[in-house]
Motif scaffolding. Structure first.
Motif, PDB file in Angstrom:
ATOM      1  N   UNK A  82       0.837  -1.211   0.000  1.00  0.00           N
ATOM      2  CA  UNK A  82       0.000   0.000   0.000  1.00  0.00           C
ATOM      3  C   UNK A  82       0.866   1.253   0.000  1.00  0.00           C
ATOM      4  N   UNK A  83       1.944   1.223   0.780  1.00  0.00           N
ATOM      5  CA  UNK A  83       2.866   2.363   0.805  1.00  0.00           C
ATOM      6  C   UNK A  83       3.472   2.566  -0.580  1.00  0.00           C
ATOM      7  N   UNK A  84       3.925   1.491  -1.193  1.00  0.00           N
ATOM      8  CA  UNK A  84       4.530   1.564  -2.525  1.00  0.00           C
ATOM      9  C   UNK A  84       3.545   2.163  -3.533  1.00  0.00           C
ATOM     10  N   UNK A  85       2.296   1.735  -3.490  1.00  0.00           N
ATOM     11  CA  UNK A  85       1.297   2.224  -4.444  1.00  0.00           C
ATOM     12  C   UNK A  85       0.985   3.698  -4.239  1.00  0.00           C
ATOM     13  N   UNK A  86       0.832   4.133  -2.990  1.00  0.00           N
ATOM     14  CA  UNK A  86       0.563   5.555  -2.728  1.00  0.00           C
ATOM     15  C   UNK A  86       1.750   6.421  -3.135  1.00  0.00           C
ATOM     16  N   UNK A  87       2.953   5.931  -2.884  1.00  0.00           N
ATOM     17  CA  UNK A  87       4.152   6.671  -3.274  1.00  0.00           C
ATOM     18  C   UNK A  87       4.209   6.875  -4.786  1.00  0.00           C
ATOM     19  N   UNK A  88       3.860   5.841  -5.532  1.00  0.00           N
ATOM     20  CA  UNK A  88       3.960   5.880  -6.990  1.00  0.00           C
ATOM     21  C   UNK A  88       3.103   6.999  -7.579  1.00  0.00           C
ATOM     22  N   UNK A  89       1.995   7.306  -6.932  1.00  0.00           N
ATOM     23  CA  UNK A  89       1.135   8.395  -7.416  1.00  0.00           C
ATOM     24  C   UNK A  89       1.876   9.726  -7.457  1.00  0.00           C
ATOM     25  N   UNK A  90       2.930   9.857  -6.651  1.00  0.00           N
ATOM     26  CA  UNK A  90       3.699  11.101  -6.574  1.00  0.00           C
ATOM     27  C   UNK A  90       5.083  10.979  -7.195  1.00  0.00           C
ATOM     28  N   UNK A  91       5.340   9.854  -7.870  1.00  0.00           N
ATOM     29  CA  UNK A  91       6.641   9.642  -8.494  1.00  0.00           C
ATOM     30  C   UNK A  91       7.737   9.324  -7.499  1.00  0.00           C
ATOM     31  N   UNK A  92       7.354   8.765  -6.335  1.00  0.00           N
ATOM     32  CA  UNK A  92       8.285   8.442  -5.262  1.00  0.00           C
ATOM     33  C   UNK A  92       8.460   6.932  -5.191  1.00  0.00           C
ATOM     34  N   UNK A 110      14.795   6.719  -0.370  1.00  0.00           N
ATOM     35  CA  UNK A 110      13.751   6.957  -1.356  1.00  0.00           C
ATOM     36  C   UNK A 110      14.338   7.639  -2.569  1.00  0.00           C
ATOM     37  N   UNK A 111      13.813   7.326  -3.737  1.00  0.00           N
ATOM     38  CA  UNK A 111      14.059   8.099  -4.944  1.00  0.00           C
ATOM     39  C   UNK A 111      12.798   8.911  -5.184  1.00  0.00           C
ATOM     40  N   UNK A 112      12.977  10.183  -5.513  1.00  0.00           N
ATOM     41  CA  UNK A 112      11.813  11.021  -5.750  1.00  0.00           C
ATOM     42  C   UNK A 112      12.210  12.346  -6.356  1.00  0.00           C
ATOM     43  N   UNK A 113      11.238  13.047  -6.910  1.00  0.00           N
ATOM     44  CA  UNK A 113      11.542  14.289  -7.602  1.00  0.00           C
ATOM     45  C   UNK A 113      11.979  15.421  -6.673  1.00  0.00           C
ATOM     46  N   UNK A 114      11.394  15.503  -5.466  1.00  0.00           N
ATOM     47  CA  UNK A 114      11.695  16.601  -4.538  1.00  0.00           C
ATOM     48  C   UNK A 114      11.475  16.139  -3.098  1.00  0.00           C
ATOM     49  N   UNK A 115      12.071  16.846  -2.141  1.00  0.00           N
ATOM     50  CA  UNK A 115      11.763  16.542  -0.744  1.00  0.00           C
ATOM     51  C   UNK A 115      10.273  16.735  -0.436  1.00  0.00           C
ATOM     52  N   UNK A 116       9.648  17.700  -1.087  1.00  0.00           N
ATOM     53  CA  UNK A 116       8.230  17.943  -0.864  1.00  0.00           C
ATOM     54  C   UNK A 116       7.382  16.740  -1.296  1.00  0.00           C
ATOM     55  N   UNK A 117       7.754  16.101  -2.410  1.00  0.00           N
ATOM     56  CA  UNK A 117       7.033  14.902  -2.863  1.00  0.00           C
ATOM     57  C   UNK A 117       7.214  13.762  -1.859  1.00  0.00           C
ATOM     58  N   UNK A 118       8.420  13.634  -1.311  1.00  0.00           N
ATOM     59  CA  UNK A 118       8.694  12.605  -0.307  1.00  0.00           C
ATOM     60  C   UNK A 118       7.830  12.863   0.936  1.00  0.00           C
ATOM     61  N   UNK A 119       7.783  14.120   1.371  1.00  0.00           N
ATOM     62  CA  UNK A 119       6.996  14.478   2.549  1.00  0.00           C
ATOM     63  C   UNK A 119       5.496  14.250   2.305  1.00  0.00           C
ATOM     64  N   UNK A 141       4.159  12.098   0.239  1.00  0.00           N
ATOM     65  CA  UNK A 141       3.935  10.646   0.226  1.00  0.00           C
ATOM     66  C   UNK A 141       3.854  10.119   1.653  1.00  0.00           C
ATOM     67  N   UNK A 142       4.734  10.609   2.527  1.00  0.00           N
ATOM     68  CA  UNK A 142       4.707  10.181   3.927  1.00  0.00           C
ATOM     69  C   UNK A 142       3.377  10.541   4.576  1.00  0.00           C
ATOM     70  N   UNK A 143       2.901  11.761   4.327  1.00  0.00           N
ATOM     71  CA  UNK A 143       1.618  12.187   4.884  1.00  0.00           C
ATOM     72  C   UNK A 143       0.487  11.274   4.407  1.00  0.00           C
ATOM     73  N   UNK A 144       0.477  10.956   3.125  1.00  0.00           N
ATOM     74  CA  UNK A 144      -0.561  10.066   2.580  1.00  0.00           C
ATOM     75  C   UNK A 144      -0.535   8.689   3.227  1.00  0.00           C
TER      76      UNK A 144
END
Length: 90
Positions: free
Chosen positions: A28-38, A56-65, A67-70
């Protein structure tokens, strides 16, 4: 894609069962992350299960944050990192 180290604190410990329930939670974490390119690469968990250090690989720290919130996950710190490998110099 930039790589980030995400430090988290779980005061009551991180408890993910080593069964199909735990596997489903991680998926579930992997799937939610993917929505944000994380992409969650992997994590290190302290012996007391109160701290995690997650790559994590991701476009920005904001995208990582975001994804964590989601995923309902805490974030103490996000640091952009690069690999330092002892075999690089050989």
């Amino acid at each position: 894609m930039p790589r980030y180290m995400v430090e988290r604190t779980f005061p009551d410990g991180l408890h993910i069962p080593m069964n199909s329930e735990g596997a489903a939670a991680c998926q579930s974490v992997v799937e939610r992350n993917a929505d944000l390119g994380v992409t969650w690469v992997h994590s290190y968990v302290s012996d007391d299960k109160q701290k995690t250090y997650c790559l994590y690989d991701g476009p920005t720290p904001e995208a990582i944050r975001q994804a964590a919130e989601r995923n309902g996950l805490p974030v103490d710190r996000i640091s952009k990192v690069a690999v330092l490998d002892p075999y690089f110099y050989q």
